[in-house]
Design a protein around this motif. Structure first.
Motif, PDB file in Angstrom:
ATOM      1  N   SER A   1      51.044 -49.257  99.994  1.00  0.00           N
ATOM      2  CA  SER A   1      50.799 -47.845 100.545  1.00  0.00           C
ATOM      3  C   SER A   1      50.748 -47.072  99.353  1.00  0.00           C
ATOM      4  O   SER A   1      50.578 -45.787  99.210  1.00  0.00           O
ATOM      5  N   THR A   2      51.522 -47.535  98.338  1.00  0.00           N
ATOM      6  CA  THR A   2      52.331 -46.619  97.171  1.00  0.00           C
ATOM      7  C   THR A   2      51.707 -47.423  95.793  1.00  0.00           C
ATOM      8  O   THR A   2      52.238 -48.469  95.720  1.00  0.00           O
ATOM      9  N   ILE A   3      51.269 -46.881  94.863  1.00  0.00           N
ATOM     10  CA  ILE A   3      51.221 -47.614  93.498  1.00  0.00           C
ATOM     11  C   ILE A   3      51.873 -46.678  92.311  1.00  0.00           C
ATOM     12  O   ILE A   3      51.459 -45.628  92.316  1.00  0.00           O
ATOM     13  N   ALA A   4      52.688 -47.196  91.474  1.00  0.00           N
ATOM     14  CA  ALA A   4      53.369 -46.434  90.383  1.00  0.00           C
ATOM     15  C   ALA A   4      52.434 -46.712  89.351  1.00  0.00           C
ATOM     16  O   ALA A   4      51.800 -47.765  89.005  1.00  0.00           O
ATOM     17  N   LEU A   5      52.062 -45.453  88.516  1.00  0.00           N
ATOM     18  CA  LEU A   5      51.197 -45.428  87.528  1.00  0.00           C
ATOM     19  C   LEU A   5      52.041 -45.003  86.296  1.00  0.00           C
ATOM     20  O   LEU A   5      52.612 -44.215  86.170  1.00  0.00           O
ATOM     21  N   ALA A   6      51.726 -46.011  85.029  1.00  0.00           N
ATOM     22  CA  ALA A   6      52.502 -45.784  83.910  1.00  0.00           C
ATOM     23  C   ALA A   6      51.582 -46.057  82.746  1.00  0.00           C
ATOM     24  O   ALA A   6      50.394 -46.508  82.886  1.00  0.00           O
ATOM     25  N   GLY A   7      51.919 -45.711  81.480  1.00  0.00           N
ATOM     26  CA  GLY A   7      51.237 -45.850  80.233  1.00  0.00           C
ATOM     27  C   GLY A   7      50.531 -44.470  79.911  1.00  0.00           C
ATOM     28  O   GLY A   7      50.650 -43.622  80.469  1.00  0.00           O
ATOM     29  N   GLY A   8      50.090 -44.561  78.516  1.00  0.00           N
ATOM     30  CA  GLY A   8      49.666 -43.324  77.789  1.00  0.00           C
ATOM     31  C   GLY A   8      48.383 -42.603  78.645  1.00  0.00           C
ATOM     32  O   GLY A   8      48.422 -41.446  78.814  1.00  0.00           O
ATOM     33  N   VAL A   9      47.743 -43.565  79.334  1.00  0.00           N
ATOM     34  CA  VAL A   9      46.561 -42.757  80.194  1.00  0.00           C
ATOM     35  C   VAL A   9      47.010 -42.277  81.442  1.00  0.00           C
ATOM     36  O   VAL A   9      46.241 -41.423  81.706  1.00  0.00           O
ATOM     37  N   ALA A  10      48.223 -42.563  81.839  1.00  0.00           N
ATOM     38  CA  ALA A  10      48.687 -41.919  83.067  1.00  0.00           C
ATOM     39  C   ALA A  10      48.845 -40.404  82.989  1.00  0.00           C
ATOM     40  O   ALA A  10      49.029 -39.692  83.826  1.00  0.00           O
ATOM     41  N   GLY A  11      48.906 -40.012  81.509  1.00  0.00           N
ATOM     42  CA  GLY A  11      48.975 -38.494  81.313  1.00  0.00           C
ATOM     43  C   GLY A  11      47.929 -37.677  81.673  1.00  0.00           C
ATOM     44  O   GLY A  11      48.158 -36.402  82.100  1.00  0.00           O
ATOM     45  N   SER A  12      46.698 -38.431  82.219  1.00  0.00           N
ATOM     46  CA  SER A  12      45.690 -37.696  82.835  1.00  0.00           C
ATOM     47  C   SER A  12      45.521 -37.898  84.316  1.00  0.00           C
ATOM     48  O   SER A  12      45.578 -38.911  84.860  1.00  0.00           O
ATOM     49  N   LEU A  13      46.162 -36.628  85.186  1.00  0.00           N
ATOM     50  CA  LEU A  13      45.983 -36.722  86.460  1.00  0.00           C
ATOM     51  C   LEU A  13      44.740 -37.111  87.050  1.00  0.00           C
ATOM     52  O   LEU A  13      44.417 -37.394  88.359  1.00  0.00           O
ATOM     53  N   THR A  14      43.489 -36.910  86.478  1.00  0.00           N
ATOM     54  CA  THR A  14      42.314 -37.112  86.785  1.00  0.00           C
ATOM     55  C   THR A  14      42.102 -38.815  87.231  1.00  0.00           C
ATOM     56  O   THR A  14      41.578 -39.387  88.031  1.00  0.00           O
ATOM     57  N   VAL A  15      42.819 -39.463  86.096  1.00  0.00           N
ATOM     58  CA  VAL A  15      43.036 -41.025  86.367  1.00  0.00           C
ATOM     59  C   VAL A  15      43.692 -41.390  87.640  1.00  0.00           C
ATOM     60  O   VAL A  15      43.238 -42.271  88.632  1.00  0.00           O
TER      61      VAL A  15
END
Length: 519
Positions: free
Chosen positions: A389-403
């Motif tokens: 139900s939840t996924i943690a997002l990390a990494g440089g591309v995670a700086g875009s909330l569109t992603v």
């Protein structure tokens, strides 16, 4: 007198980061220095370990540390083959995880010498990125160099640890990627080593991520601008450190990482993972769990590539994608710019834009690239034995909330984005050693939550179905362009050729003596 801080060194594929955390895990300072990837032949990927050390010196010195840290720990890229001589110097450039010199025929030929239950022992399929196959290639193509090997290392951070302490170590997560470790026992497998002709004396010690390696030696300390004697800890390969950095050592909270490459991963007991499976299964950096990780080759690489083509800064393209998210374009992107690793292995498949219209500009194409990464996350998530139900997002591309929004839409899960997503791997290395140092952490502070948009559910499902269909077509087309018969997706392929057995020399193909203890 030691300060209440911990220095983390992250030896990544594109740069070395030095990150200083306070005793509670809050960021004090960070710096990075680039490293160069070499491609002496098409499909090869190598880096010079001397470059890792020089970049480490530059990054640590840029922090201008005055109060010495309590400890140093490390993280970095895994699945590299690093050959050292008796003086600890590298004998050749390191072969990286993304190197594609080993072909299916070579894999099949070596497998005839391996134990019949080889994949069960290592917990993974026989895929070319396993260090085992690169080692076999070196033994056949560079036997003189291999005869001089005194130590083999498998993590970029382990090469830096060797420079700092004189010891050869590896954490369990990174050791899994070699194809030489028995996953259940968490130790080198004697039968696999014997089949390859490798002496166990050249291999590093497998130690948990929170284990003490030793003190920082005087020479390396002077080079780094630190005091000698600071304790150095093993740390974890980037897959393990990122799991801890996103608090996804919890069994119900997988994480997605979008750096130069990408993956989605979940932590679970070994008996739940039931390896081998199509996704990777890695030993967790501490204790007995495993991390099931499904990696893909082009994440930040894809947006960086398009930014270069468009002549626009990446940050500008992120902003443009944010603007047009209200009315998203129909163009579809397949991110297979250098082939693919998971959820299927195919180094021949290539990326494409589909549904192009003359009205589509750079902004629309940039949005399509980001959506393609979200599709890759969903495609790899389906390979894991978990429906989160939840996924943690990390990494440089995670700086875009569109992603984050696109991933939430296509997976149906709420996406959490840590405030320090760009240094989450370093933070994971900190979290791994914090308990043994008597420190506490501030998990969950300042996370951004992005929920799936119900009004986008139908579009997301339709687009993902088109992504999978287009992928199947792209894989068939790649073989056709290479001069092979075209095979319609879903139709049986011609039977593969079975390579003949090779003769192999008897006896050990490496020196049996261990390197002297330089700790």
């Amino acid at each position: 007198m030691a300060g209440e801080s911990v220095l983390v060194i992250d030896v990544g594929t594109s740069s070395v980061k030095a990150v200083l955390f306070d005793g509670g895990g809050r960021l004090l300072r960070a710096s990075d220095h680039p490293v160069e990837t070499l491609a002496p032949h098409p499909g090869w990927a190598e880096q010079d370990p001397r470059g890792w050390w020089q970049a480490t010196i530059e990054a640590v010195r840029a922090l201008e540390i005055t109060a010495m840290p309590l400890a140093v720990t490390l993280t970095g890229s895994m699945q590299n083959v690093i050959a050292l001589d008796s003086e600890g110097a590298s004998l050749r450039p390191a072969i990286l995880y993304s190197d594609a010199r080993v072909g299916p025929d070579e894999i099949a030929a070596l497998k005839t010498y391996l134990p019949v239950d080889f994949e069960r022992r290592i917990g993974n399929r026989s895929e070319p990125a396993l260090c085992l196959f690169a080692l076999d290639w070196l033994l056949r193509h560079e036997p003189g160099m291999m005869a001089s090997v005194e130590r083999l290392l498998f993590g970029a951070k382990d090469a830096v640890i060797h420079r700092m302490t004189g010891r050869a170590v590896v954490d369990p997560t990174c050791a899994t990627t070699t194809g030489l470790m028995n996953l259940a026992a968490r130790s080198w497998d004697a039968e696999i080593l014997g089949a390859l002709g490798l002496s166990p004396a050249v291999l590093p010690d497998i130690l948990d991520a929170d284990a003490l390696v030793g003190p920082l030696l005087p020479g390396p300390a002077a080079a780094l601008g630190l005091e000698e004697g600071i304790p150095v800890y093993v740390g974890a390969g980037d897959g393990g450190a990122t799991a801890w950095g996103t608090a996804s050592e919890a069994h119900d909270r997988p994480h997605a990482y979008l750096g130069t490459t990408g993956w989605i991963a979940a932590t679970m007991p070994l008996n739940v993972a039931r390896p081998p499976r199509d996704a990777y299964t890695l030993a967790a950096p501490v204790k007995t769990d495993v991390i099931v990780i499904s990696p893909f080759l082009a994440a930040g690489l894809a947006i960086d590539w398009f930014a270069g083509i468009a002549g626009r800064p990446v940050a500008e393209l992120y902003a443009a994608a944010e603007t047009i998210d209200a009315e998203p374009p129909e163009v579809l992107f397949l991110p297979y710019l250098i082939g693919e690793r998971a959820p299927f292995f195919d180094r021949a498949v290539r990326g494409s834009f589909l549904g192009l219209d003359r009205q589509h500009g750079a902004e629309a194409l940039a949005y399509a690239v980001l959506e393609g990464l979200a599709h890759a996350i969903r495609d790899n998530l389906d390979a894991l034995p978990i429906r989160p139900s939840t996924i943690a997002l990390a990494g440089g591309v995670a700086g875009s909330l569109t992603v984050a929004r696109l991933i939430a839409d296509v997976t149906g899960a709420t996406v959490t984005v840590p405030s320090a997503s760009r240094i989450v791997t370093a933070y994971g290395a900190f979290r791994l050693v914090a308990p043994v140092l008597g420190l506490t952490t501030n998990d969950g502070e300042a996370e951004t939550l992005v929920a799936p948009r119900p009004e986008r559910a139908e579009r997301a499902a339709r687009r993902f179905a088109a992504y999978r269909l287009s992928t199947a077509q792209a894989r068939s087309l790649a073989t056709y362009l290479a001069g092979e018969p075209f095979v319609e997706p879903g139709q049986p392929e011609a039977p593969a050729k079975v390579p003949a057995k090779r003769g192999r020399p008897k006896g050990s193909r490496n020196k049996a003596k261990a390197a002297p203890d330089r700790g």
